[in-house]
Design a protein around this motif. Structure first.
Motif, PDB file in Angstrom:
ATOM      1  N   GLN A 127       0.811  -1.219   0.000  1.00 32.76           N
ATOM      2  CA  GLN A 127       0.000   0.000   0.000  1.00 32.76           C
ATOM      3  C   GLN A 127       0.847   1.273   0.000  1.00 32.76           C
ATOM      4  O   GLN A 127       0.501   2.240  -0.673  1.00 32.76           O
ATOM      5  CB  GLN A 127      -0.934   0.016   1.205  1.00 32.76           C
ATOM      6  N   TYR A 128       1.953   1.289   0.755  1.00 28.18           N
ATOM      7  CA  TYR A 128       2.713   2.526   0.939  1.00 28.18           C
ATOM      8  C   TYR A 128       4.096   2.524   0.316  1.00 28.18           C
ATOM      9  O   TYR A 128       4.751   3.557   0.267  1.00 28.18           O
ATOM     10  CB  TYR A 128       2.844   2.848   2.431  1.00 28.18           C
ATOM     11  N   GLY A 129       4.593   1.388  -0.116  1.00 25.85           N
ATOM     12  CA  GLY A 129       5.939   1.312  -0.655  1.00 25.85           C
ATOM     13  C   GLY A 129       6.947   1.071   0.456  1.00 25.85           C
ATOM     14  O   GLY A 129       6.579   0.811   1.606  1.00 25.85           O
ATOM     15  N   PRO A 130       8.233   1.174   0.154  1.00 26.98           N
ATOM     16  CA  PRO A 130       9.256   0.841   1.156  1.00 26.98           C
ATOM     17  C   PRO A 130       9.369   1.858   2.296  1.00 26.98           C
ATOM     18  O   PRO A 130       9.901   1.543   3.349  1.00 26.98           O
ATOM     19  CB  PRO A 130      10.546   0.802   0.348  1.00 26.98           C
ATOM     20  N   PHE A 131       8.859   3.063   2.086  1.00 27.64           N
ATOM     21  CA  PHE A 131       8.937   4.101   3.103  1.00 27.64           C
ATOM     22  C   PHE A 131       7.575   4.753   3.292  1.00 27.64           C
ATOM     23  O   PHE A 131       6.806   4.899   2.348  1.00 27.64           O
ATOM     24  CB  PHE A 131       9.962   5.169   2.711  1.00 27.64           C
ATOM     25  N   MET A 132       7.294   5.151   4.539  1.00 25.02           N
ATOM     26  CA  MET A 132       6.037   5.809   4.871  1.00 25.02           C
ATOM     27  C   MET A 132       6.331   7.207   5.398  1.00 25.02           C
ATOM     28  O   MET A 132       7.284   7.404   6.149  1.00 25.02           O
ATOM     29  CB  MET A 132       5.299   5.034   5.976  1.00 25.02           C
ATOM     30  N   THR A 133       5.487   8.143   5.025  1.00 27.31           N
ATOM     31  CA  THR A 133       5.597   9.488   5.585  1.00 27.31           C
ATOM     32  C   THR A 133       4.930   9.503   6.958  1.00 27.31           C
ATOM     33  O   THR A 133       4.218   8.558   7.338  1.00 27.31           O
ATOM     34  CB  THR A 133       4.900  10.521   4.683  1.00 27.31           C
ATOM     35  N   LEU A 134       5.136  10.562   7.695  1.00 21.96           N
ATOM     36  CA  LEU A 134       4.493  10.716   8.992  1.00 21.96           C
ATOM     37  C   LEU A 134       2.974  10.704   8.832  1.00 21.96           C
ATOM     38  O   LEU A 134       2.262  10.082   9.624  1.00 21.96           O
ATOM     39  CB  LEU A 134       4.952  12.014   9.661  1.00 21.96           C
ATOM     40  N   LYS A 135       2.498  11.342   7.793  1.00 24.05           N
ATOM     41  CA  LYS A 135       1.050  11.394   7.538  1.00 24.05           C
ATOM     42  C   LYS A 135       0.490   9.999   7.270  1.00 24.05           C
ATOM     43  O   LYS A 135      -0.577   9.638   7.779  1.00 24.05           O
ATOM     44  CB  LYS A 135       0.771  12.327   6.355  1.00 24.05           C
ATOM     45  N   GLN A 136       1.212   9.195   6.477  1.00 22.30           N
ATOM     46  CA  GLN A 136       0.758   7.836   6.186  1.00 22.30           C
ATOM     47  C   GLN A 136       0.769   6.972   7.443  1.00 22.30           C
ATOM     48  O   GLN A 136      -0.158   6.193   7.679  1.00 22.30           O
ATOM     49  CB  GLN A 136       1.633   7.208   5.100  1.00 22.30           C
ATOM     50  N   ILE A 148      10.578  10.249   7.260  1.00 25.11           N
ATOM     51  CA  ILE A 148      10.006   9.039   6.683  1.00 25.11           C
ATOM     52  C   ILE A 148      10.412   7.855   7.547  1.00 25.11           C
ATOM     53  O   ILE A 148      11.389   7.910   8.300  1.00 25.11           O
ATOM     54  CB  ILE A 148      10.438   8.808   5.213  1.00 25.11           C
ATOM     55  N   PHE A 149       9.637   6.785   7.454  1.00 25.99           N
ATOM     56  CA  PHE A 149       9.830   5.603   8.271  1.00 25.99           C
ATOM     57  C   PHE A 149       9.944   4.385   7.366  1.00 25.99           C
ATOM     58  O   PHE A 149       9.282   4.303   6.334  1.00 25.99           O
ATOM     59  CB  PHE A 149       8.640   5.420   9.227  1.00 25.99           C
ATOM     60  N   ASP A 150      10.758   3.431   7.775  1.00 23.04           N
ATOM     61  CA  ASP A 150      10.933   2.180   7.045  1.00 23.04           C
ATOM     62  C   ASP A 150       9.672   1.336   7.256  1.00 23.04           C
ATOM     63  O   ASP A 150       9.337   0.964   8.382  1.00 23.04           O
ATOM     64  CB  ASP A 150      12.170   1.451   7.562  1.00 23.04           C
ATOM     65  N   THR A 151       8.966   1.032   6.194  1.00 21.93           N
ATOM     66  CA  THR A 151       7.684   0.343   6.274  1.00 21.93           C
ATOM     67  C   THR A 151       7.806  -1.037   6.915  1.00 21.93           C
ATOM     68  O   THR A 151       6.990  -1.413   7.755  1.00 21.93           O
ATOM     69  CB  THR A 151       7.046   0.220   4.873  1.00 21.93           C
ATOM     70  N   VAL A 152       8.821  -1.800   6.537  1.00 24.78           N
ATOM     71  CA  VAL A 152       8.983  -3.153   7.077  1.00 24.78           C
ATOM     72  C   VAL A 152       9.253  -3.102   8.581  1.00 24.78           C
ATOM     73  O   VAL A 152       8.696  -3.886   9.351  1.00 24.78           O
ATOM     74  CB  VAL A 152      10.112  -3.900   6.337  1.00 24.78           C
ATOM     75  N   ARG A 153      10.076  -2.164   9.006  1.00 28.66           N
ATOM     76  CA  ARG A 153      10.382  -2.042  10.430  1.00 28.66           C
ATOM     77  C   ARG A 153       9.183  -1.519  11.218  1.00 28.66           C
ATOM     78  O   ARG A 153       8.971  -1.907  12.367  1.00 28.66           O
ATOM     79  CB  ARG A 153      11.614  -1.177  10.624  1.00 28.66           C
ATOM     80  N   ILE A 154       8.374  -0.647  10.610  1.00 25.60           N
ATOM     81  CA  ILE A 154       7.134  -0.192  11.255  1.00 25.60           C
ATOM     82  C   ILE A 154       6.211  -1.384  11.473  1.00 25.60           C
ATOM     83  O   ILE A 154       5.593  -1.529  12.526  1.00 25.60           O
ATOM     84  CB  ILE A 154       6.438   0.914  10.422  1.00 25.60           C
ATOM     85  N   ALA A 155       6.111  -2.247  10.482  1.00 22.07           N
ATOM     86  CA  ALA A 155       5.280  -3.450  10.617  1.00 22.07           C
ATOM     87  C   ALA A 155       5.776  -4.302  11.786  1.00 22.07           C
ATOM     88  O   ALA A 155       4.968  -4.878  12.519  1.00 22.07           O
ATOM     89  CB  ALA A 155       5.293  -4.255   9.322  1.00 22.07           C
ATOM     90  N   GLY A 156       7.094  -4.362  11.972  1.00 24.03           N
ATOM     91  CA  GLY A 156       7.642  -5.098  13.106  1.00 24.03           C
ATOM     92  C   GLY A 156       7.238  -4.494  14.433  1.00 24.03           C
ATOM     93  O   GLY A 156       6.905  -5.209  15.386  1.00 24.03           O
ATOM     94  N   GLY A 179      15.595   5.227  -5.932  1.00 22.82           N
ATOM     95  CA  GLY A 179      14.476   4.508  -6.535  1.00 22.82           C
ATOM     96  C   GLY A 179      13.172   4.662  -5.774  1.00 22.82           C
ATOM     97  O   GLY A 179      12.158   4.189  -6.198  1.00 22.82           O
ATOM     98  N   SER A 180      13.195   5.315  -4.647  1.00 22.37           N
ATOM     99  CA  SER A 180      11.990   5.517  -3.882  1.00 22.37           C
ATOM    100  C   SER A 180      11.326   6.816  -4.303  1.00 22.37           C
ATOM    101  O   SER A 180      11.975   7.841  -4.425  1.00 22.37           O
ATOM    102  CB  SER A 180      12.324   5.587  -2.387  1.00 22.37           C
ATOM    103  N   SER A 181      10.025   6.757  -4.505  1.00 21.38           N
ATOM    104  CA  SER A 181       9.327   7.972  -4.891  1.00 21.38           C
ATOM    105  C   SER A 181       9.310   8.975  -3.747  1.00 21.38           C
ATOM    106  O   SER A 181       9.143  10.159  -3.954  1.00 21.38           O
ATOM    107  CB  SER A 181       7.893   7.635  -5.304  1.00 21.38           C
TER     108      SER A 181
END
Length: 93
Positions: free
Chosen positions: A10-19, A59-67, A86-88
């Motif tokens: 849904q968010y890609g490899p990185f998430m913003t604070l808002k996401q 920005i936050f690492d999506t995989v680590r946030i999931a952890g 390569g990250s948008s």
């Protein structure tokens, strides 16, 4: 499907604070204030931040946030090896 896969899809490899605030059902400013607190949860979430040289965006690492969301802590050995190339969201605008 695991939480990390769902969030990455849904968010890609990185998430913003808002996401991240949307995922947590919180207001972005409320999340920002919570991250300044001296609590275990705040320390774990802050540990997932990705530093961007010359940028003020957080920005936050999506995989680590999931952890953090799935287990309540971040595995220190599971730090992301991915760069911002390569990250948008890696572009500082």
């Amino acid at each position: 499907m695991q939480l990390a896969e769902l969030l990455t899809k849904q968010y890609g490899p990185f998430m913003t604070l808002k996401q991240l605030a949307m995922v947590l059902h919180r207001a972005p400013n409320g999340l920002r204030v919570s991250l300044y607190a001296d609590s275990e949860w705040a320390r774990n979430v802050r540990a997932t931040r990705v530093r961007q040289k010359g940028c003020r965006h957080v920005i936050f690492d999506t995989v680590r946030i999931a952890g953090v969301l799935g287990q309540g802590s971040v595995d220190a050995g599971a730090k992301s090896e991915r760069g911002l190339a390569g990250s948008s969201q890696g572009d500082c605008a």
